[in-house]
Motif scaffolding. Structure first.
Motif, short mmCIF file in Angstrom:
data_model
loop_
_atom_site.label_atom_id
_atom_site.label_comp_id
_atom_site.label_asym_id
_atom_site.label_seq_id
_atom_site.Cartn_x
_atom_site.Cartn_y
_atom_site.Cartn_z
N PHE A 1 -3.44 40.02 12.66
CA PHE A 1 -2.39 40.43 11.73
C PHE A 1 -1.23 41.04 12.49
O PHE A 1 -0.13 40.50 12.47
N GLY A 2 -1.46 42.17 13.16
CA GLY A 2 -0.39 42.80 13.92
C GLY A 2 -0.73 44.23 14.28
O GLY A 2 -1.82 44.71 14.03
N THR A 3 0.26 44.90 14.88
CA THR A 3 0.07 46.26 15.36
C THR A 3 1.19 47.15 14.84
O THR A 3 2.37 46.77 14.86
N PHE A 4 0.81 48.33 14.35
CA PHE A 4 1.76 49.35 13.95
C PHE A 4 1.90 50.31 15.13
O PHE A 4 0.91 50.87 15.61
N LEU A 5 3.13 50.49 15.61
CA LEU A 5 3.41 51.34 16.77
C LEU A 5 4.42 52.40 16.39
O LEU A 5 5.27 52.18 15.53
N GLN A 6 4.35 53.54 17.07
CA GLN A 6 5.37 54.57 16.90
C GLN A 6 6.28 54.54 18.12
O GLN A 6 5.81 54.39 19.25
#
Length: 119
Positions: free
Chosen positions: A72-77
């Protein structure tokens, strides 16, 4: 609505226009309904499961962790530094304060799916 709760509906075609997909925002209730239909959980259990997953993802991001959902993907800060910006209407310079932003990077599998490519 079809049996697939996450399907995108299209507008009826007219003789002078091209048929375009109508945009639909998938909501928490859509996700819960999909769980109810596909897995057979009760509506209450489906809604609770969706809330628990979203809560876990939100809590991890708030703690500064990256969240990677395979295929799906990656959530990054990312931390943005202070900078000078301009008001596009007036041209007046303005200070933009430092802040933390959330970024989503789609996986290569999701990108291929978005572009209609198959594995």
């Amino acid at each position: 609505m079809s049996s697939n709760a996450l399907s995108v509906e299209t507008r009826p075609a007219t003789s002078s226009t091209v048929t375009l997909p109508e945009k639909h925002t998938v909501t928490r209730s859509d996700l819960a309904e999909a769980l109810f239909r596909r897995i057979g959980l009760s509506r209450m259990e489906s809604a609770q499961l969706v809330e628990m997953v979203i809560s876990e993802i939100s809590d991890a991001i708030a703690r500064g962790e990256n969240v990677k959902l395979s295929s799906f993907g990656t959530f990054l800060q990312r931390d943005k530094r202070e900078r000078i910006g301009r008001n596009p209407k007036t041209g007046v310079e303005a200070r933009i304060t430092p802040r933390r932003v959330l970024v989503f990077r789609a996986s290569h599998i999701m990108r291929a799916r978005m572009n209609g490519e198959t594995d």
